[in-house]
Design a protein around this motif. Structure first.
Motif, PDB file in Angstrom:
ATOM      1  N   GLU A  20       0.823  -1.266   0.024  1.00  0.00           N
ATOM      2  CA  GLU A  20       0.170  -0.034   0.057  1.00  0.00           C
ATOM      3  C   GLU A  20       0.947   1.345  -0.135  1.00  0.00           C
ATOM      4  OE1 GLU A  20      -2.965   0.147   2.937  1.00  0.00           O
ATOM      5  OE2 GLU A  20      -3.946  -1.738   2.509  1.00  0.00           O
ATOM      6  N   LEU A 187     -10.951  -1.336 -11.613  1.00  0.00           N
ATOM      7  CA  LEU A 187     -12.096  -0.600 -11.077  1.00  0.00           C
ATOM      8  C   LEU A 187     -12.553   0.476 -12.135  1.00  0.00           C
ATOM      9  CD1 LEU A 187     -11.570  -0.073  -7.401  1.00  0.00           C
ATOM     10  CD2 LEU A 187     -13.125  -1.762  -8.249  1.00  0.00           C
ATOM     11  N   GLY A 229     -17.770  -4.944  -3.141  1.00  0.00           N
ATOM     12  CA  GLY A 229     -17.027  -3.290  -2.846  1.00  0.00           C
ATOM     13  C   GLY A 229     -18.103  -2.622  -2.456  1.00  0.00           C
ATOM     14  N   THR A 230     -17.709  -1.434  -2.328  1.00  0.00           N
ATOM     15  CA  THR A 230     -18.271  -0.217  -1.753  1.00  0.00           C
ATOM     16  C   THR A 230     -17.908   0.984  -2.468  1.00  0.00           C
ATOM     17  OG1 THR A 230     -17.798  -1.147   0.715  1.00  0.00           O
ATOM     18  CG2 THR A 230     -18.592   1.144   0.325  1.00  0.00           C
ATOM     19  N   SER A 231     -19.413   1.424  -2.848  1.00  0.00           N
ATOM     20  CA  SER A 231     -19.330   2.847  -3.546  1.00  0.00           C
ATOM     21  C   SER A 231     -19.685   4.020  -2.662  1.00  0.00           C
ATOM     22  CB  SER A 231     -20.280   2.735  -4.879  1.00  0.00           C
ATOM     23  OG  SER A 231     -20.359   3.852  -5.577  1.00  0.00           O
ATOM     24  N   GLU A 300     -16.007   7.531  -4.809  1.00  0.00           N
ATOM     25  CA  GLU A 300     -15.049   6.836  -4.146  1.00  0.00           C
ATOM     26  C   GLU A 300     -15.409   5.356  -4.578  1.00  0.00           C
ATOM     27  OE1 GLU A 300     -13.344   7.181  -0.346  1.00  0.00           O
ATOM     28  OE2 GLU A 300     -12.823   9.247  -0.609  1.00  0.00           O
ATOM     29  N   LYS A 302     -14.233   1.082  -4.420  1.00  0.00           N
ATOM     30  CA  LYS A 302     -13.608   0.377  -3.756  1.00  0.00           C
ATOM     31  C   LYS A 302     -13.574  -1.343  -3.615  1.00  0.00           C
ATOM     32  CE  LYS A 302     -10.269  -0.071   0.294  1.00  0.00           C
ATOM     33  NZ  LYS A 302      -8.875  -0.316  -0.597  1.00  0.00           N
ATOM     34  N   LYS A 304     -11.481  -4.761  -2.275  1.00  0.00           N
ATOM     35  CA  LYS A 304     -10.049  -4.978  -1.783  1.00  0.00           C
ATOM     36  C   LYS A 304      -9.177  -5.670  -2.781  1.00  0.00           C
ATOM     37  CE  LYS A 304     -11.336  -9.232   0.451  1.00  0.00           C
ATOM     38  NZ  LYS A 304     -11.264  -9.988   1.625  1.00  0.00           N
ATOM     39  N   ARG A 308      -5.896  -0.020  -3.989  1.00  0.00           N
ATOM     40  CA  ARG A 308      -6.495   1.588  -3.755  1.00  0.00           C
ATOM     41  C   ARG A 308      -7.692   1.725  -4.374  1.00  0.00           C
ATOM     42  NH1 ARG A 308      -2.763   5.958  -1.542  1.00  0.00           N
ATOM     43  NH2 ARG A 308      -1.013   4.728  -0.607  1.00  0.00           N
ATOM     44  N   ALA A 309      -8.548   2.652  -3.718  1.00  0.00           N
ATOM     45  CA  ALA A 309      -9.856   3.003  -4.166  1.00  0.00           C
ATOM     46  C   ALA A 309      -9.819   4.063  -5.554  1.00  0.00           C
ATOM     47  CB  ALA A 309     -10.540   3.679  -3.103  1.00  0.00           C
ATOM     48  N   ARG A 311     -10.804   7.304  -6.875  1.00  0.00           N
ATOM     49  CA  ARG A 311     -11.337   8.672  -6.369  1.00  0.00           C
ATOM     50  C   ARG A 311     -11.237   9.596  -7.642  1.00  0.00           C
ATOM     51  NH1 ARG A 311      -8.781   9.768  -0.722  1.00  0.00           N
ATOM     52  NH2 ARG A 311      -6.894  10.452  -2.066  1.00  0.00           N
TER      53      ARG A 311
END
Length: 328
Positions: A20, A187, A229-231, A300, A302, A304, A308-309, A311
């Motif tokens: 990271e 992504l 994922g998450t938005s 954003e 993401k 995993k 990295r997300a 953005r």
């Protein structure tokens, strides 16, 4: 294995993500790497290993300096085609159940969109050697519409909406023999005008001619069948909307191979040397929850497995003079 691209001393260079905090510079860009692999007939991972240098860079410093670039680019934006498919995802369990229930309705009561979705559910994952149903398909633009990770994503002044679409994108290079080669996955924020699209589906093409972004990291190798994922949308440091989303073939009505076939079956999309960025669709939108974005909001996205997300802050463009076509 994951790669990024960055501006290093005025040159586009690929780099291997080691952690990271750190990336290791390669001796060329991703496009050159892909073509080396095609020419040598070897896996991209082997080509990456052979191209590693001893130079290591601080990942966050690249982000802060806005030196990140999309993970695959072409030197001539006209030779990068950006496209996508819709109505490909089943969504969450509740959404899936509701859509399946509607798909059992009488044919004459089904909308065109539901018919398209049902085609995918019924025959979007053909067995090897067979051809499945065609998906919805759209064109976004060429490489000029691609915005780098962390950079502002512009919305035209005439737009009715400026909404994110968290998706996976397949990244491809067409070899000298006219065969498409998948470099990997990234992504993506496909970014659309959902108000225009919802008014009439025949305006879908208008709603898609917008900027987009993908990256920052390129995932090489097989894609996991199930991805979570998450938005989210951040405004003045606060989260104003956040939602999980599912993707990967286990959560799709179409197989990736079927989506790829129906894109690359056209000879015009197999022009040697071209880059293709193809978005695979989504089932999660802030627009569906009544969110109205504002200038300065930051999208954003993401997962995993992708590091990295992705953005991008939103920028609304100023009104431009009307375009008047002149006669010669």
């Amino acid at each position: 294995m994951r790669l990024i691209q960055c501006d290093h001393q005025g040159q586009v260079r690929a780099a291997l993500v080691e952690s990271e905090e750190q990336v290791r510079l390669l001796d060329c860009d991703t496009y050159t790497l892909a073509n080396r692999s095609i020419s040598a007939g070897q896996p991209l991972s082997d080509t990456v290993a052979a191209a590693l240098t001893d130079t290591r860079l601080n990942y966050q410093a690249l982000v802060d300096a806005k030196r990140l670039l999309p993970p695959l680019t072409h030197a001539d934006p006209a030779h990068c085609l950006v496209t996508g498919t819709g109505l490909t995802h089943l969504g969450s369990a509740d959404t899936r159940s509701a859509m399946h229930a509607k798909a059992q309705a009488a044919e004459e009561d089904m909308t065109d969109s539901m018919r398209m979705f049902k085609l995918g559910v019924d025959s979007g994952k053909p067995v090897a050697g067979e051809i499945g149903a065609q998906p919805e398909w759209f064109y976004k633009g060429d490489g000029q519409c691609v915005v780098a990770p962390e950079a502002e994503i512009p919305s035209p002044a005439f737009a009715e909406d400026a909404g994110e679409e968290p998706e996976l994108a397949g990244l491809y290079v067409i070899g000298g023999d006219g065969l498409p080669w998948r470099v990997g996955y990234a992504l993506g924020n496909e970014f659309s005008d959902h108000v225009t699209e919802r008014f009439n589906y025949l305006w879908l093409a208008h709603s898609k001619l917008r900027a987009c972004s993908f990256g920052p990291e390129l995932l090489i190798g097989e894609l996991p069948a199930h991805l979570e994922g998450t938005s989210s949308i951040r405004r003045s440091g606060e989260t104003v909307w956040e939602k999980p989303f599912l993707t990967g073939e286990a959560n799709m009505a179409h197989s990736l191979a079927n989506l790829e076939y129906h894109h690359f079956k056209y000879p015009g999309f197999r022009r040697p040397g071209d880059v293709h960025v193809h978005f695979f669709g989504t089932a999660t939108l802030s627009f569906a929850d009544g969110i109205k974005v504002r200038e300065g909001d930051r999208f954003e996205i993401k997962i995993k497995e992708f590091g990295r997300a992705l953005r991008n802050p939103l920028r609304v463009e100023a009104d431009a003079p009307a375009i008047n076509v002149k006669s010669l």
